[in-house]
Design an enzyme around this catalytic site. Structure first.
Site, PDB file in Angstrom:
ATOM      1  N   ASP A   5      -3.026   5.674  -0.892  1.00 45.40           N
ATOM      2  CA  ASP A   5      -2.892   6.027   0.516  1.00 45.40           C
ATOM      3  C   ASP A   5      -4.269   6.030   1.185  1.00 45.40           C
ATOM      4  O   ASP A   5      -5.245   6.544   0.623  1.00 45.40           O
ATOM      5  CB  ASP A   5      -2.248   7.413   0.610  1.00 45.40           C
ATOM      6  CG  ASP A   5      -2.091   7.897   2.028  1.00 45.40           C
ATOM      7  OD1 ASP A   5      -1.322   7.288   2.782  1.00 45.40           O
ATOM      8  OD2 ASP A   5      -2.754   8.895   2.390  1.00 45.40           O
ATOM      9  N   GLU A   8      -3.575   0.755   0.511  1.00 51.13           N
ATOM     10  CA  GLU A   8      -3.237   0.806   1.932  1.00 51.13           C
ATOM     11  C   GLU A   8      -4.580   0.638   2.646  1.00 51.13           C
ATOM     12  O   GLU A   8      -5.391   1.569   2.677  1.00 51.13           O
ATOM     13  CB  GLU A   8      -2.596   2.141   2.304  1.00 51.13           C
ATOM     14  CG  GLU A   8      -2.200   2.181   3.783  1.00 51.13           C
ATOM     15  CD  GLU A   8      -1.668   3.536   4.233  1.00 51.13           C
ATOM     16  OE1 GLU A   8      -0.741   3.553   5.067  1.00 51.13           O
ATOM     17  OE2 GLU A   8      -2.180   4.570   3.752  1.00 51.13           O
TER      18      GLU A   8
END
Length: 688
Positions: A351, A387
């Site tokens: 993330d 990401e």
């Protein structure tokens, strides 16, 4: 040498070790080791089985290199514990030690109890500034660490190692996937037992999934402000522990439930990828709570501003984990290796990965975090997905990472949505996405499987909702519609939200099937959001992070079988035509003579002017590989069109406009390509 201080437990200095952090049961006791470079004293607090009664407070007697350690005899697996760390409370110099606050071990591999929100969880006096000091004891409101046994009898201990060119990823939420599944035992729903149940595994095998990517399963905090609004932190992007699984996903308190689920996925031929959040923690900024890292060694664990009092935030959550510090970096690496070596997961999706690559001068693709992973013989061998953005300056870095990382490609998401929405001048951008986005990824010896292609993910509209809503409808989030993306590239096709108009519903089905097929037929690695294969809707909510309810839970009873058939047929075709997914980017000098051509509906090759024809809605990609089948994929976002075929007899093997897209129809000369559809044709390559 063994000593027995006033607390009644014996300490054996000869068995005390600083080399392995956390709580390790061995030799008739537990070795405790905690890093805190600026601490003056560290105490481990033992609790009874309920986790409510403190039974002993033991000072760790040894310290070296900032690691405090001690071996406590007579306790073992199942022991509940926490830490109290003594040191200066000096926020202006980055120190926030407060011995009144019970702290969770960063290496705890299981937790007992939940956070009970109370002002005592703050190191300062709530309502005053953060320079004040709060002397209330927080132990009653804190979860406790639990010492675990890592032993497990695995049925499928060998890693699957599915090739990237054969991988189809299914992004899912442990609870949301299973809460309303009619085939799952009611008592199991929402847990790992349900996740790995036969009905779920059978469905994933049916639709051709090879890997499940789970939204965060690390223990996370259920934010106080959400609870006070009657909501919850459903997605889990607010990590409390990087080792312990979230208790809410366990039926009991045994982390072996996670191992059993992973074992069952492997037996079904499905890899398990974890969405991990190493960029921040749940403690927030300097006005946040003191639950673990802040009270252990705030200056080491977190990035701070120039004045050290204030948190440096590139994540939008209040804090940024300081992976530039070698011991914090070690903690993250230890966590990753634990989940691979002990829990047997197959990879990670990082993330806000740009935060992890930040150096003194901003994003640094060669920085310590990624360099450490790349050289690690364990971690470099598993699936690694970035990401590639955060909210800081220069944080958008799609294409900026290094091998062996793959990256979420939001450019593919946006261009695929825009093409099928019939936006003008989208043939050239779509050809880029069908080719694996070489502008972004064809550099530094990166393969053509570097792009993770998707058209919907947990953050944003579901795929069905991109065809059912022009605008987001996030009223249930309690933020007056301010949250969530505004640029959704969606089109309700004639009615905002649910409708009984069959013409509108058919248009939606066609567009969904066409977008699914585009993702699955593109170079790179396809990812589908759980439920998109059958038309899951979130009622237009494009930010369901706080909706642990029917808005976000998959509605299996409302599944559209025609969408499932289309998705399954396309994944089967992707497997059958394995040569259409090439690990190398297409170039004119390819040694294997594989060729790619772009074809105009009139049958000729696309010319320069065609790519600038704003109204062109139909074109084809033709792939030729010597000694194998020739493949032509037609993408028609417009009205029904006549397509002139290359000479010879072709076999139509996929037509997404049909109720059952898989077919084996012989066609030649010309083909009527129906509106909003993808058609795939094959032809045996002529012998040389």
């Amino acid at each position: 040498m063994t000593t027995k201080p006033d607390h009644g437990y014996s300490l054996d200095a000869s068995l005390s070790r600083p080399n392995r952090l956390g709580s390790i049961a061995r030799d008739g006791g537990i070795n405790f080791a905690l890093f805190s470079n600026a601490a003056e004293r560290v105490e481990v607090c033992l609790f009874d089985e309920t986790g409510q009664q403190e039974t002993a407070r033991i000072a760790l007697p040894a310290m070296e290199g900032g690691i405090w350690h001690g071996f406590v005899e007579g306790i073992g697996v199942g022991q509940r514990y926490g830490y109290r760390v003594h040191g200066p409370y000096d926020p202006e110099n980055g120190h926030r030690f407060n011995v009144n606050k019970l702290l969770l071990d960063p290496y705890a591999r299981a937790l007992m109890g939940d956070i009970v929100w109370d002002d005592a969880l703050h190191g300062y006096k709530v309502g005053e500034d953060d320079l004040t000091f709060d002397d209330r004891d927080s132990a009653a409101f804190m979860p406790k660490g639990v010492v675990v046994d890592d032993n497990h009898q695995w049925d499928n201990s060998a890693a699957l190692r599915t090739g990237w060119d054969k991988t189809v990823i299914y992004e899912a939420h442990v609870k949301g996937l299973t809460m309303k599944h009619p085939g799952v035992v009611q008592a199991d729903r929402g847990t790992f037992a349900a996740l790995a149940s036969d009905p779920v595994l059978d469905h994933l095998n049916k639709i051709g999934v090879t890997a499940i990517e789970l939204l965060p399963i690390h223990a996370y905090a259920n934010d106080r402000y959400l609870i006070e609004k009657g909501l919850s932190n459903y997605w889990g992007y607010n990590t409390l522990s990087f080792f312990a699984p979230h208790q809410g996903y366990l039926e009991g308190a045994d982390i072996r439930e996670v191992k059993t689920a992973i074992d069952r996925f492997h037996a079904a031929g499905i890899e398990v990828i974890l969405d991990v959040v190493y960029n921040h923690t749940c403690e927030g900024n300097e006005m946040g709570t003191t639950l673990s890292f802040r009270g252990i060694d705030n200056e080491s664990y977190y990035m701070t501003g120039e004045d050290k009092r204030h948190a440096y935030d590139t994540t939008g959550t209040g804090n940024t984990l300081n992976v530039k510090h070698p011991m914090v970096l070690r903690m993250v690496m230890d966590s990753l290796r634990y989940w691979v070596e002990v829990m047997h997961v197959d990879g990670f999706r990082f993330d806000l990965a740009s935060t992890l690559a930040r150096g003194e001068d901003g994003f640094d693709r060669g920085g310590n975090f990624f360099a450490t992973i790349r050289q690690d013989p364990v971690l470099s061998a598993v699936k690694l997905i970035a990401e590639p953005w955060d909210i800081g300056d220069g944080g958008y870095q799609v294409g900026g990472f290094v091998w062996p990382f793959r990256e979420w490609n939001d450019k593919a998401r946006d261009d695929i949505r825009a093409y099928w929405r019939r936006d003008d001048s989208m043939t050239a951008p779509l050809s880029e996405r069908l080719s694996g986005s070489p502008v972004q990824f064809d550099h530094d010896n990166r393969p053509a499987t570097s792009s993770i292609n998707f058209v919907a993910a947990h953050d944003g509209f579901t795929l069905w909702d991109t065809t059912a809503y022009n605008d987001k409808h996030n009223e249930a989030n309690g933020e007056d519609g301010r949250d969530g993306h505004d640029n959704n590239l969606s089109d309700n096709l004639g009615a905002e939200g649910p409708t009984t108009d069959e013409a509108v519903l058919e248009a939606r089905r066609r567009r969904v099937k066409a977008m699914q097929a585009t993702v699955l037929l593109s170079q790179g690695v396809p990812m589908i959001l759980a439920g998109d294969e059958f038309g899951q809707s979130q009622d237009g909510n494009n930010n369901a992070y706080c909706q642990d309810n029917d808005i976000a839970w998959l509605d299996w009873d409302a599944a559209d079988d025609s969408l499932i058939r289309s998705f399954s047929a396309t994944t089967a075709l992707r497997r059958d035509l394995g040569h259409i997914i090439d690990p190398k980017f297409a170039r004119g000098d390819d040694a294997d003579d594989r060729t790619t051509a772009w074809v105009h509906p009139t049958g000729r090759d696309m010319e320069e002017g065609d790519w600038h024809d704003g109204g062109l809605r139909c074109f084809a990609k033709r792939i030729t590989t010597p000694g194998d089948r020739e493949v032509m994929m037609i993408f028609n976002a417009g009205d029904a069109a006549e397509f002139t075929l290359p000479e010879g007899e072709w076999t139509k093997v996929l037509d997404t406009s049909a109720d059952d897209p898989a077919t084996q129809d012989a066609v030649a000369d010309t083909l009527n390509v129906d509106w909003q559809s993808v058609v795939v044709l094959t032809q045996a390559t002529k012998a040389a």
